[in-house]
Design a protein around this motif. Structure first.
Motif, PDB file in Angstrom:
ATOM      1  N   ARG A 198       0.827  -1.209   0.000  1.00 43.62           N
ATOM      2  CA  ARG A 198       0.000   0.000   0.000  1.00 43.62           C
ATOM      3  C   ARG A 198       0.863   1.263   0.000  1.00 43.62           C
ATOM      4  NH1 ARG A 198      -5.538  -1.059   1.874  1.00 43.62           N
ATOM      5  NH2 ARG A 198      -5.757  -3.302   2.207  1.00 43.62           N
ATOM      6  N   THR A 242       0.234   2.743  -3.813  1.00 46.65           N
ATOM      7  CA  THR A 242      -0.927   3.626  -3.748  1.00 46.65           C
ATOM      8  C   THR A 242      -0.466   5.016  -3.330  1.00 46.65           C
ATOM      9  OG1 THR A 242      -1.545   3.404  -1.393  1.00 46.65           O
ATOM     10  CG2 THR A 242      -2.228   1.634  -2.873  1.00 46.65           C
ATOM     11  N   LYS A 279      -2.232   6.676  -1.088  1.00 45.17           N
ATOM     12  CA  LYS A 279      -2.900   6.923   0.187  1.00 45.17           C
ATOM     13  C   LYS A 279      -1.910   7.457   1.224  1.00 45.17           C
ATOM     14  CE  LYS A 279      -6.820   3.728   0.058  1.00 45.17           C
ATOM     15  NZ  LYS A 279      -7.530   2.666   0.811  1.00 45.17           N
ATOM     16  N   SER A 280      -2.428   8.267   2.126  1.00 45.46           N
ATOM     17  CA  SER A 280      -1.581   8.768   3.213  1.00 45.46           C
ATOM     18  C   SER A 280      -1.284   7.630   4.182  1.00 45.46           C
ATOM     19  CB  SER A 280      -2.298   9.895   3.959  1.00 45.46           C
ATOM     20  OG  SER A 280      -3.422   9.382   4.663  1.00 45.46           O
ATOM     21  N   ASP A 304      -6.728   1.358   7.140  1.00 46.07           N
ATOM     22  CA  ASP A 304      -7.079   0.203   6.290  1.00 46.07           C
ATOM     23  C   ASP A 304      -6.563  -1.107   6.888  1.00 46.07           C
ATOM     24  OD1 ASP A 304      -8.319   1.861   4.472  1.00 46.07           O
ATOM     25  OD2 ASP A 304      -6.620   1.904   3.070  1.00 46.07           O
ATOM     26  N   GLU A 319      -4.240   6.899   6.322  1.00 42.33           N
ATOM     27  CA  GLU A 319      -5.270   6.091   5.658  1.00 42.33           C
ATOM     28  C   GLU A 319      -4.856   4.616   5.604  1.00 42.33           C
ATOM     29  OE1 GLU A 319      -7.438   8.746   2.300  1.00 42.33           O
ATOM     30  OE2 GLU A 319      -5.257   8.566   2.069  1.00 42.33           O
TER      31      GLU A 319
END
Length: 278
Positions: free
Chosen positions: A232, A236, A238-239, A246, A242
Motif C-alpha cells: 500500500r 498507492t 494513500k496517506s 485500512d 489512511e
C-alpha cells in the motif's frame, strides 16, 4: 494455450520466453498462478521482495501478489481462475489451501526432485495435448490434470518443510490458520482470535508451529500485515494515516511504531526510499 468457458472460467498453459513473458503480469481477480522455472536461475520480484528459483522450482501466487519484474531463460506458466477450479471448494481433494495458496505471509517455492521430475514433465505434456481437444469432456480432463499437478506439488512441498512431522489433523490446523490469517488480517491482529475460530488455545497453536517453523503464529500475522503495508505504501497514493486505518490500526502512531520495529525505518521513510529507487 488457453481454455475459456462460457462463464469466463479459464485455464492458461504457456511455455514462457522473452516474446510472451508479459503474460505473467496479466493477473485478474481470483487468478491463481504457478510459474515453473525450466532453465538457469530465475529471478522474480514480488511485492518489492526478490525470489530466486533454481531449475525445476515452482512458485505459487494469488491475485494478491504483485509481480514487479521477472528475468528468466525459459519457464512454464499455469494460470487459472476460481470459476475454472476453486481450490477452497475442492480442498478435501487437493489440500493446498493455506499451503500452496493463501498461506498468509509465505510465498511457497516447490522443488521438483529428480525422482519426481518425470511425473511433472509427463503431466505437462499430457496437459498440453488435452488443451487441443475440443470435445465435451475437455474441461473435466483439464480439471483432473490441474488437480493432479496440485497434488504432486503439495507432496513435494511437504517433503521440503518438515510438514512430515505433523499428522493430517495437525497439518490441517496449520493450513486453516494460514488461510484464516489471509482472510482476516486487516481486522484481527491477535492470535487469540484465530485460536478461537479453530477451537484451540493460543498455546496449542504456538506449540504446533514450533514443530515445523521458526515463526510463531504472531510472527505470521505480523508478516502478513507488513506485506500488505509495504504494498500500500509503494503502490498507492494513500496517506500513511489512511493506510494505518485500512490495516486495522486506530491511530497512525501505533502503526508507525509497528512498521519501524519490523522494517527498521518509518513508513514515510520507506515510501521515499523505494519510490526514489524505482
Amino acid at each position: 494455450m488457453k481454455y475459456t468457458g462460457k462463464a469466463n472460467e479459464f485455464l492458461r498453459l504457456t511455455d514462457l520466453n522473452e516474446d510472451n513473458k508479459n503474460l505473467i503480469f496479466e493477473v485478474n481477480e481470483s487468478d491463481l498462478t504457478i510459474i515453473w522455472n525450466t532453465d538457469s536461475p530465475l529471478s522474480i520480484v514480488i511485492d518489492n521482495i526478490e525470489y530466486q528459483l533454481l531449475k525445476n522450482e515452482m512458485i505459487f501466487l494469488t491475485e494478491f501478489h504483485k509481480i514487479d519484474s521477472i528475468n528468466f531463460q525459459s519457464a512454464r506458466l499455469v494460470r487459472f481462475n476460481r470459476p475454472f477450479y476453486c481450490i477452497i471448494d475442492h480442498d478435501t481433494e487437493v489440500s493446498c489451501k493455506g499451503l500452496l495458496f493463501f498461506g498468509a505471509s509465505n510465498v511457497p517455492i516447490v522443488s521438483i526432485s529428480d525422482e519426481e521430475f518425470e511425473k511433472f514433465d509427463v503431466l505437462w505434456k499430457m496437459f498440453r495435448l488435452e488443451m487441443t481437444s475440443k470435445d465435451n469432456l475437455q474441461v473435466d480432463m483439464l480439471q483432473i490434470m490441474l488437480q493432479r499437478l496440485l497434488i504432486l506439488s503439495v507432496r513435494s512441498y511437504k517433503n521440503t518443510i518438515q510438514f512430515d512431522k505433523l499428522d493430517k489433523s495437525q497439518l490441517d490446523i496449520v493450513r486453516e490458520f494460514n488461510f484464516l490469517v489471509e482472510s482476516n488480517f486487516l481486522k484481527h491482529h491477535d492470535v487469540a482470535y484465530y485460536a478461537s475460530l479453530l477451537n484451540k488455545s493460543p498455546k496449542t497453536l504456538s506449540n504446533l508451529f514450533s514443530i515445523v517453523s521458526k515463526k510463531t503464529p504472531l510472527n505470521i500475522i505480523h508478516d502478513r500485515i507488513m506485506l500488505d503495508a509495504r504494498k500500500r505504501i509503494l503502490y498507492t497514493d494513500k496517506s500513511i494515516k489512511e493506510i494505518a486505518y485500512d490495516l486495522g490500526y486506530e491511530d497512525i502512531q501505533t502503526f508507525s511504531r509497528f512498521f519501524k520495529n519490523k522494517e527498521g525505518i518509518s513508513p514515510i521513510e520507506y515510501r521515499v526510499k523505494f519510490k526514489n529507487s524505482k
